[in-house]
Design a protein around this motif. Sequence first.
Motif, PDB file in Angstrom:
ATOM      1  N   TYR A 180       0.947  -0.607   0.076  1.00 32.50           N
ATOM      2  CA  TYR A 180       0.148   0.153  -0.444  1.00 32.50           C
ATOM      3  C   TYR A 180       0.727   1.309   0.088  1.00 32.50           C
ATOM      4  CZ  TYR A 180      -4.081   2.091   0.512  1.00 32.50           C
ATOM      5  OH  TYR A 180      -5.649   3.481   0.805  1.00 32.50           O
ATOM      6  N   LYS A 181       0.996   2.495  -0.615  1.00 30.87           N
ATOM      7  CA  LYS A 181       1.252   3.795  -1.061  1.00 30.87           C
ATOM      8  C   LYS A 181       0.617   4.425  -0.870  1.00 30.87           C
ATOM      9  CE  LYS A 181       6.093   2.478  -3.315  1.00 30.87           C
ATOM     10  NZ  LYS A 181       5.268   1.119  -3.029  1.00 30.87           N
ATOM     11  N   LEU A 182       0.468   5.718  -0.172  1.00 24.13           N
ATOM     12  CA  LEU A 182      -0.674   6.557   0.122  1.00 24.13           C
ATOM     13  C   LEU A 182       0.349   7.966  -0.368  1.00 24.13           C
ATOM     14  CD1 LEU A 182      -3.232   8.066   0.783  1.00 24.13           C
ATOM     15  CD2 LEU A 182      -2.403   8.047   2.989  1.00 24.13           C
ATOM     16  N   ASN A 211       4.581  -2.714   3.095  1.00 25.46           N
ATOM     17  CA  ASN A 211       4.791  -4.139   2.531  1.00 25.46           C
ATOM     18  C   ASN A 211       4.611  -5.383   3.891  1.00 25.46           C
ATOM     19  OD1 ASN A 211       5.687  -3.637  -0.477  1.00 25.46           O
ATOM     20  ND2 ASN A 211       6.327  -1.835   0.621  1.00 25.46           N
ATOM     21  N   ILE A 212       3.323  -5.842   3.545  1.00 29.14           N
ATOM     22  CA  ILE A 212       3.390  -7.227   4.337  1.00 29.14           C
ATOM     23  C   ILE A 212       3.510  -8.488   3.744  1.00 29.14           C
ATOM     24  CG2 ILE A 212       1.931  -7.674   6.235  1.00 29.14           C
ATOM     25  CD1 ILE A 212       0.954  -5.427   6.485  1.00 29.14           C
ATOM     26  N   PHE A 248       6.759  -0.205   7.356  1.00 32.59           N
ATOM     27  CA  PHE A 248       5.981   0.964   7.544  1.00 32.59           C
ATOM     28  C   PHE A 248       7.162   1.508   7.705  1.00 32.59           C
ATOM     29  CE2 PHE A 248       3.766   3.723   9.993  1.00 32.59           C
ATOM     30  CZ  PHE A 248       2.994   3.536   8.637  1.00 32.59           C
ATOM     31  N   ASN A 249       7.094   3.071   6.838  1.00 32.97           N
ATOM     32  CA  ASN A 249       7.047   3.815   6.731  1.00 32.97           C
ATOM     33  C   ASN A 249       6.311   4.840   6.652  1.00 32.97           C
ATOM     34  OD1 ASN A 249       7.879   5.600   3.619  1.00 32.97           O
ATOM     35  ND2 ASN A 249       8.573   3.450   3.334  1.00 32.97           N
ATOM     36  N   ARG A 306      10.158   1.657   9.898  1.00 32.84           N
ATOM     37  CA  ARG A 306      10.326   0.226  11.215  1.00 32.84           C
ATOM     38  C   ARG A 306      10.111  -0.708  10.284  1.00 32.84           C
ATOM     39  NH1 ARG A 306       6.941   4.205  10.383  1.00 32.84           N
ATOM     40  NH2 ARG A 306       7.102   5.958  11.796  1.00 32.84           N
ATOM     41  N   GLU A 307      10.862  -1.849  10.423  1.00 33.25           N
ATOM     42  CA  GLU A 307      10.520  -3.132  10.073  1.00 33.25           C
ATOM     43  C   GLU A 307      11.076  -4.515  10.843  1.00 33.25           C
ATOM     44  OE1 GLU A 307      12.704  -1.377   5.340  1.00 33.25           O
ATOM     45  OE2 GLU A 307      14.333  -2.005   7.060  1.00 33.25           O
ATOM     46  N   LEU A 308      10.248  -5.545  10.649  1.00 28.47           N
ATOM     47  CA  LEU A 308      10.697  -6.893  11.227  1.00 28.47           C
ATOM     48  C   LEU A 308      10.889  -7.779  10.322  1.00 28.47           C
ATOM     49  CD1 LEU A 308      10.959  -8.001  13.933  1.00 28.47           C
ATOM     50  CD2 LEU A 308       7.977  -8.081  13.901  1.00 28.47           C
TER      51      LEU A 308
END
Length: 484
Positions: free
Chosen positions: A281-283, A296-297, A314-315, A430-432
């Motif tokens: 998803y991009k906004l 991105n998931i 997510f950023n 933030r990334e996991l």
Amino acid sequence: MFRILNVETNAPVPYATIRFAKTKNDTIANVLGDFRIPFRYKNEQEILNISCIGYYSKKIKLNNLENAPYHVIYLTPKTEELTTVVINSKKKHSTKNIVQKAIDNIETNYPIEPYSYIGYYRDYQFVDEEYFNLNEGIVEVFDKGFKTHKISNPLNQTALYRYKLNSEFAQDSLLSHAIYNGAKQIKDGKMGSAIGNELTLLNIHNPIRNYNTGSFSFVYVFKTDFIKNHSFKNKGLVFLDNEELYKTEFSALKNITGSAYKASGYIYISKLDFAIHQFEYKLYSISPRQLILSLNIEYNKQENGKMYLNYITFNNNFFITQNEALQIESSYFNNSNQRFVIKFNRALDLKSIEKLNNIKITFKDRKLSIYNIEAIDKKTIEVQFKKEDSNFLNENDYTNQALFDIRLKNFQDVLGLGMGKSKLEGHQFRELFVQSVNFKENLSSNLKFIDKGASLNSEPINNVNIDDYWLNSPLKEINTNMKD
């Protein structure tokens, strides 16, 4: 170090999954296709199984690789054009109906029982093409299942097993401020809270895990709002190993976003059981066109048949407004050492003074030729003129500062703010990346868990053996000359 590339385009393959045949752990390549693994895995004759949506999988025997600092692995695309989406021989479904079935089957395809996973977590800022404040660690996330609220349920907890600031990257305390709607703000929205924990903010923005609660604009509640707020286009079939996935493009409806924003993305849904494997998803803001947020998931099916988180990134944009912009505080010609002194109100980025043509000084309309520039302290520089211009100043009334004209270009302070600018903009990441999944959660009373609202920098580290887990995805560019 490894980098995964598309064999046809030589472009990076982002977020590929790397599974280990012997340890049963996973790791994830970053957005550049980069990943690294402990050297001992080669001695243990480990085999890597590399997979990514839209590509043929590939196995790599580590003991067949030469000892080298970098290896490039090429994946071959695997796609199939789809003209008609057929669920069975009797009934056809529209693309929207496929998405609806995927949402309806979340409680079937994802775990509603307790589980946990261990992964590599990091957060950082990206400002002016540079990474700042890279915090990274190993975390274990305990989850009571998809029917529970991810944040408010007291049994959904996270334990830190390692967490540190990576000293190889630039550091800036102002940029690292995690609480939004104060000194650090989002340009086109609000986080809706004063949470100072970037991992919690990452978890909040997962619409699949939080399918029946609010997430973010314009997804809102994924279960009830996502379909009615978006239009959908069938983009064909792609493959994950031998499993066929519907690739669906979506766009937020204009009556939802208004004329100021545009939101779009892709969702990848299994043709077999309608499980959602990937969500992007991009906004954007329209004028000016700027990225507001990107998500991105990916979820992977584990051996128990359920879908578990593989990675989430997510950023969002942010800006910081300073009270004082960089400016000249005072200037004068020092006759004792024949230098022109310029004092600033803020500490300078010393790269500003590396080029002589970044400063132009005139006196009585005469351009003064600069011989050298030197920093005296963090806020003060001295400019040395060529001898003939120093003599010229001595012959005139150089004490009248109004006769000097100073023009600076490319000058900035240590925060990257230029002359007269008091607004710093960038993106917070933030990334996991999940490395192993435990199907039965073990919420030990011996563990210390994080405060979901507080910065991870202040949270306790548990003394647990984590030899099979490591800080993984490099951010820096690497040499890509070597092949597997």
